[in-house]
Design an enzyme around this catalytic site. Structure first.
Site, PDB file in Angstrom:
ATOM      1  CG  ASP A  13      -1.673  -1.295   1.313  1.00  0.00           C
ATOM      2  OD1 ASP A  13      -2.801  -1.308   0.877  1.00  0.00           O
ATOM      3  OD2 ASP A  13      -1.092  -2.303   1.761  1.00  0.00           O
ATOM      4  CE  LYS A  16       1.651  -1.238   4.308  1.00  0.00           C
ATOM      5  NZ  LYS A  16       3.015  -1.700   4.161  1.00  0.00           N
ATOM      6  N   GLY A  40       9.191  -0.705   0.155  1.00  0.00           N
ATOM      7  CA  GLY A  40       9.610   0.663  -0.132  1.00  0.00           C
ATOM      8  C   GLY A  40       8.563   1.605   0.423  1.00  0.00           C
ATOM      9  CG  HIS A  41       7.296   1.884   3.980  1.00  0.00           C
ATOM     10  ND1 HIS A  41       7.548   1.298   5.188  1.00  0.00           N
ATOM     11  CD2 HIS A  41       6.400   1.093   3.363  1.00  0.00           C
ATOM     12  CE1 HIS A  41       6.839   0.190   5.291  1.00  0.00           C
ATOM     13  NE2 HIS A  41       6.137   0.038   4.197  1.00  0.00           N
ATOM     14  CD  GLN A 223       6.616  -6.836   1.938  1.00  0.00           C
ATOM     15  OE1 GLN A 223       6.570  -7.484   2.959  1.00  0.00           O
ATOM     16  NE2 GLN A 223       7.709  -6.215   1.574  1.00  0.00           N
TER      17      GLN A 223
END
Ligand code: IMP
Length: 422
Positions: A13, A16, A40-41, A223
């Site tokens: 998402d 996130k 990956g944020h 995830q």
């Protein structure tokens, strides 16, 4: 805030990272508990863009303790690169980052095997991030993995790595791939080990001390629910438990010490990689990509996009025990005339109000839609619930009701200030 688990309620998402950053404000400790640098944020703060892969997002706020827990798989070379990149952006590491001794390591042979297995599968490929995540968790389950505690003990590490490189080179040769040089891998991993040594800790003890002190801990999931190894659309999943239970096993904090579960979802649905996505829709994908949105933070791949799927998200609420919902990217739907929401699936004459486990049946499922009128007004400047158009509020309320959890955050853009608490 108490101890909060944050999970992705869909496939992975975007947004996130931002919600974690918002919740981090109230937390004392932020923990990553599963996954690796496949995650990956992206967090935007005052015009600066930070992409985090292994380091918890809490690092972007002063005085937060960040922990990479035992359930994470760590590529130490890429962790060092990430830390150095963050340092260049002004982030300081001093007693604010701890890396679990028992987290497993990802090696170049894991990445190579990931790529080889994917290419062998051809059109049945999973669409992994090729970061070696599956093979690394595979070694962990097979009890042949190396851990952070091994990396920081020079003699032991050399012997263990020698054996692993020899073993994996045989496998790589069988795939027709180039064998790895022990010397090169050893040198780069020893360098990374030396750099990381001061950060290595018994994080289970550290976290229990924090909980006993009454610190608020945020468990930052990576995830999403449908990429969970047990509860996702297997085999099109990642190799860890992305659902709430993963926060316990990946940190050593037991379930009855957790106080709430927050689920993050977009106002629509996206997925990177292969596997079923019943509400997939080219029009909405083209619209979002034309807006420059929905490209994977780790691989840059365009994400597949579709309408909001309340059946899948309700399932996510159930398996995670989601109490509160954070809905992101509401502004992505600002220009849509009629918004569709999936409220059931149909496979020929069979109807489903749940996600079928048979992947072939799920792949055949066609969504049954309810329609909502779009608000056709920009929402990115809204700062409070009352600033949102009435139709946007109605849409948010409806999707929360359909999924069965309380709406607690709505996000209308990447900035911290673009966050609404209804
Ligand atoms: P892996 O985790 O690299 O093995 O990839 C397995 C599946 O999970 C693929 O479909 C990936 O695209 C997906 N995936 C892995 N990490 C993320 C993430 O952080 N966000 C979204 N999808 C992910």
């Amino acid at each position: 805030m108490a101890n909060t688990i944050l999970v992705g309620a869909q496939w992975g998402d975007k947004g996130k990272g931002k919600i974690i950053d918002v919740l981090t404000e109230e937390a004392d400790v932020v923990v990553r508990t599963q996954g690796g640098n496949n995650a990956g944020h992206t967090v935007h703060i005052e015009g600066k863009k930070y992409i985090l892969h292994l380091v918890p997002s809490g690092i972007l706020r002063p005085k937060k303790v960040c922990v990479i827990g035992n359930g994470v798989v760590v590529d130490p070379v890429s962790l060092v690169e990430e830390m150095q990149g963050l340092q260049k952006l002004g982030i300081k590491f001093n007693d604010n980052l701890f890396l679990s001794e028992t987290a497993h390591l990802v090696f170049p042979y894991h990445r190579e095997l990931d790529a080889q297995r994917e290419s062998l599968k051809g059109k049945n490929k999973i669409g992994t991030t090729k970061r070696g995540i599956g093979p690394a968790y595979g070694d962990k389950a097979a009890r042949t993995g190396l851990r952070v505690i091994d990396l920081i003990q020079a003699d032991r590490f050399r012997k263990q790595l020698e054996f692993k490189i020899r073993e994996n080179n045989e496998i790589l040769k069988a795939f027709g791939a180039k064998p790895l040089s022990f010397k090169e891998v050893h040198e780069s991993y020893r360098r990374a080990g030396d750099y990381l040594k001061p950060f290595v800790a018994n994080t289970v003890i550290l976290l229990h001390e924090a909980v006993r002190r009454g610190d608020d801990v945020l468990f930052e999931g990576a995830q999403g629910t449908f990429l969970d190894i047990d509860h996702g659309t297997y085999p099109f999943v990642t190799s860890s438990n992305t659902t709430a239970g993963g926060a316990c096993t990946g940190s050593g904090i037991p379930p009855h010490r957790m106080d709430r579960v927050v689920g993050v979802m977009k106002a629509y649905t996206t997925r990177v990689g292969e596997g079923p996505l019943p509400t997939e829709n080219d029009e909405i994908a083209d619209m979002l990509h034309a807006m420059g949105r929905e490209f994977g933070a780790t691989t840059g791949r365009p994400r597949r996009c579709g309408w909001f799927d309340s059946v899948a998200t309700r399932h996510a609420c159930m398996v995670n025990g989601i109490d509160e919902l954070a809905v992101t990217n509401l502004d992505g739907l600002d220009s849509v005339e009629t918004i569709k929401v999936c409220i059931g699936y149909r496979d020929a004459s069979k109807k489903y109000d749940y996600v079928p486990n048979d992947l072939e049946a799920f792949s055949r499922c066609k969504p049954v839609y309810a329609e909502f009128p779009g608000w056709r007004t920009p929402t990115d400047r809204a700062r409070q619930w009352k600033d949102l158009p009435a139709k946007a509020r109605a849409y948010l309320k409806a999707i929360a009701e359909l999924t069965g959890a309380k709406l607690s955050i709505a996000s209308v853009g990447p900035g911290r200030e673009q966050t609404i608490f209804p």
